[in-house]
Design a protein around this motif. Structure first.
Motif, mmCIF file in Angstrom:
data_model
loop_
_atom_site.group_PDB
_atom_site.id
_atom_site.type_symbol
_atom_site.label_atom_id
_atom_site.label_comp_id
_atom_site.label_asym_id
_atom_site.label_seq_id
_atom_site.Cartn_x
_atom_site.Cartn_y
_atom_site.Cartn_z
ATOM 1 N N ILE A 188 0.821 -1.207 0.000
ATOM 2 C CA ILE A 188 0.000 0.000 0.000
ATOM 3 C C ILE A 188 0.859 1.263 0.000
ATOM 4 N N GLY A 189 2.010 1.228 0.664
ATOM 5 C CA GLY A 189 2.892 2.396 0.667
ATOM 6 C C GLY A 189 3.371 2.749 -0.729
ATOM 7 N N ASP A 190 3.697 1.725 -1.526
ATOM 8 C CA ASP A 190 4.104 1.969 -2.912
ATOM 9 C C ASP A 190 2.952 2.559 -3.714
ATOM 10 N N CYS A 191 1.736 2.045 -3.489
ATOM 11 C CA CYS A 191 0.575 2.540 -4.222
ATOM 12 C C CYS A 191 0.289 4.002 -3.873
ATOM 13 N N ILE A 192 0.411 4.343 -2.594
ATOM 14 C CA ILE A 192 0.188 5.726 -2.184
ATOM 15 C C ILE A 192 1.232 6.644 -2.808
ATOM 16 N N ASP A 193 2.488 6.211 -2.794
ATOM 17 C CA ASP A 193 3.554 7.027 -3.398
ATOM 18 C C ASP A 193 3.311 7.234 -4.890
ATOM 19 N N ARG A 194 2.921 6.191 -5.580
ATOM 20 C CA ARG A 194 2.657 6.299 -7.016
ATOM 21 C C ARG A 194 1.465 7.224 -7.270
ATOM 22 N N GLY A 195 0.421 7.065 -6.439
ATOM 23 C CA GLY A 195 -0.739 7.926 -6.589
ATOM 24 C C GLY A 195 -0.399 9.389 -6.353
ATOM 25 N N ARG A 196 0.381 9.657 -5.309
ATOM 26 C CA ARG A 196 0.773 11.039 -5.025
ATOM 27 C C ARG A 196 1.614 11.630 -6.157
ATOM 28 N N ARG A 197 2.488 10.808 -6.722
ATOM 29 C CA ARG A 197 3.321 11.288 -7.825
ATOM 30 C C ARG A 197 2.439 11.665 -9.023
ATOM 31 N N SER A 198 1.456 10.832 -9.302
ATOM 32 C CA SER A 198 0.545 11.134 -10.405
ATOM 33 C C SER A 198 -0.256 12.404 -10.116
ATOM 34 N N ILE A 199 -0.700 12.564 -8.870
ATOM 35 C CA ILE A 199 -1.457 13.759 -8.484
ATOM 36 C C ILE A 199 -0.609 15.015 -8.693
ATOM 37 N N ALA A 200 0.651 14.940 -8.275
ATOM 38 C CA ALA A 200 1.533 16.106 -8.411
ATOM 39 C C ALA A 200 1.722 16.485 -9.879
ATOM 40 N N HIS A 201 1.913 15.481 -10.730
ATOM 41 C CA HIS A 201 2.086 15.751 -12.162
ATOM 42 C C HIS A 201 0.811 16.353 -12.771
ATOM 43 N N LEU A 202 -0.329 15.740 -12.470
ATOM 44 C CA LEU A 202 -1.574 16.182 -13.085
ATOM 45 C C LEU A 202 -2.020 17.541 -12.553
ATOM 46 N N ALA A 203 -1.742 17.820 -11.279
ATOM 47 C CA ALA A 203 -2.151 19.104 -10.697
ATOM 48 C C ALA A 203 -1.493 20.272 -11.426
ATOM 49 N N VAL A 204 -0.296 20.028 -11.942
ATOM 50 C CA VAL A 204 0.420 21.080 -12.664
ATOM 51 C C VAL A 204 0.097 21.052 -14.158
ATOM 52 N N ASP A 261 -1.878 -7.136 -20.592
ATOM 53 C CA ASP A 261 -2.355 -5.759 -20.587
ATOM 54 C C ASP A 261 -1.246 -4.785 -20.226
ATOM 55 N N ASP A 262 -1.080 -3.756 -21.045
ATOM 56 C CA ASP A 262 -0.068 -2.724 -20.796
ATOM 57 C C ASP A 262 -0.659 -1.460 -20.177
ATOM 58 N N SER A 263 -1.883 -1.545 -19.657
ATOM 59 C CA SER A 263 -2.546 -0.344 -19.137
ATOM 60 C C SER A 263 -1.780 0.341 -18.008
ATOM 61 N N PRO A 264 -1.205 -0.388 -17.036
ATOM 62 C CA PRO A 264 -0.452 0.320 -15.988
ATOM 63 C C PRO A 264 0.672 1.186 -16.552
ATOM 64 N N SER A 265 1.431 0.661 -17.502
ATOM 65 C CA SER A 265 2.524 1.451 -18.079
ATOM 66 C C SER A 265 1.988 2.563 -18.974
ATOM 67 N N ASP A 266 0.877 2.313 -19.684
ATOM 68 C CA ASP A 266 0.301 3.356 -20.534
ATOM 69 C C ASP A 266 -0.196 4.537 -19.706
ATOM 70 N N VAL A 267 -0.843 4.258 -18.566
ATOM 71 C CA VAL A 267 -1.307 5.343 -17.700
ATOM 72 C C VAL A 267 -0.116 6.116 -17.148
ATOM 73 N N ARG A 268 0.890 5.390 -16.678
ATOM 74 C CA ARG A 268 2.073 6.063 -16.121
ATOM 75 C C ARG A 268 2.783 6.913 -17.176
ATOM 76 N N LEU A 269 2.992 6.343 -18.373
ATOM 77 C CA LEU A 269 3.670 7.078 -19.440
ATOM 78 C C LEU A 269 2.846 8.282 -19.897
ATOM 79 N N GLY A 270 1.531 8.127 -19.923
ATOM 80 C CA GLY A 270 0.680 9.238 -20.320
ATOM 81 C C GLY A 270 0.776 10.399 -19.343
ATOM 82 N N ILE A 271 0.765 10.094 -18.035
ATOM 83 C CA ILE A 271 0.873 11.146 -17.017
ATOM 84 C C ILE A 271 2.256 11.788 -17.058
ATOM 85 N N GLU A 272 3.289 10.971 -17.204
ATOM 86 C CA GLU A 272 4.646 11.523 -17.288
ATOM 87 C C GLU A 272 4.810 12.391 -18.528
ATOM 88 N N SER A 273 4.188 12.006 -19.636
ATOM 89 C CA SER A 273 4.271 12.800 -20.859
ATOM 90 C C SER A 273 3.593 14.150 -20.659
#
Length: 282
Positions: free
Chosen positions: A183-199, A240-252
């Motif tokens: 769960i700690g990894d999931c929270i960290d990943r979620g927070r990272r995505s939030i930070a990217h998307l918020a900006v 399924d490549d959805s986890p990497s596609d979501v991550r790459l999309g947010i990072e892009s």
């Protein structure tokens, strides 16, 4: 034969996001229920749940609520802090979840249809069966979320393709895929995505969805584990490549790479939009 085969694959497709905790996270009464079921295999739990849901649907009088059914508990095994594999548990909390689902339905439906689907008499009888002393605590700490017609993209922001993955097959067919992470990894990943998307994309619904899920994860112990259970829809999308596609999309988006973000979305859309369109198919 796997009990998930056959009828359990019927529409609609349902996927689950579950939180599993070590046994000491539960009350004494809950621990007794867990210990009583710890020898029951996972596929048997899924089969019992499916059988119970069919019985509720086939009642002569419309009543979708459980009637004094035994609380089911799922078990998963995951490497603990020491590195050795340990059991973690997820209570089904069916009575509470059906109560909340009925309340949501009541808010979103108007007119006589709600009384047909969830009659007032059935709701009153269900309320009388609930243990009011534990209802509030269970409602505040729901271990299971579900989604129909596809896995929400926000769930994929929590997991990586290299997380622990279990592919459940029967007679050469994929029954489900379960991806589990700390769960700690999931929270960290979620927070990272939030930070990217918020900006980069503060107007995106995905930002609100991930934020809401991370807030939910924060309720649980840090030694819990998170499971994304695709359910029967896995047969249509795995591998399924959805986890990497979501991550790459947010990072892009964070890097202002609109071409990269668009490419990630196209891959996700080509995979999931046809499945979601089944909800409107006749």
């Amino acid at each position: 034969m796997n009990p998930l085969a056959g009828g359990a694959q019927s529409f609609p497709y349902v996927s689950y996001l579950r939180i599993y905790e070590p046994i000491e996270a539960f009350s004494d009464a809950q621990q007794l229920a867990i210990l009583a079921q710890r020898g029951r295999e996972r596929h048997r739990i899924d089969s019992i749940e499916h059988e119970q849901s069919l019985r509720r649907i086939l009642r002569t009088l419309s009543d979708p609520f459980p009637h004094h059914e035994t609380e089911l508990v799922r078990t998963t095994h995951f490497p603990g802090p020491s590195g050795s594999t340990a059991p973690y548990y997820c209570p089904n909390q069916l009575a509470v979840r059906t109560t909340l689902a009925a309340e949501s339905l009541d808010q979103n439906l108007r007119g006589p249809l709600i009384d047909v689907l969830v009659p007032e008499a059935a709701r009153e009888a269900h309320q009388a069966r609930l243990d009011q002393d534990t209802f509030a605590d269970s409602a505040a700490k729901l271990h299971t979320r579900s989604a129909t017609w596809g896995v929400p993209f926000a769930w994929f922001a929590l997991i990586h393709e290299d997380d622990l993955t279990e592919v459940v097959e029967d007679d050469g067919r994929v029954q489900t895929v379960r991806i589990t992470a700390r769960i700690g990894d999931c929270i960290d990943r979620g927070r990272r995505s939030i930070a990217h998307l918020a900006v980069a994309a503060p107007e995106m619904d995905l930002l609100d969805e991930i934020t809401e899920i991370v807030d939910w994860l924060e309720v649980f112990r840090r030694d819990a584990v998170v499971e994304v259970d695709y359910g029967p829809v896995a047969e249509r999308v795995f591998p399924d490549d959805s986890p990497s596609d979501v991550r790459l999309g947010i990072e892009s988006l964070a890097e202002a790479d609109m071409l990269g973000a668009a490419a990630s979305y196209r891959r996700l859309a080509s995979r999931w939009i046809p499945i979601r369109q089944l909800a409107r198919a006749s």
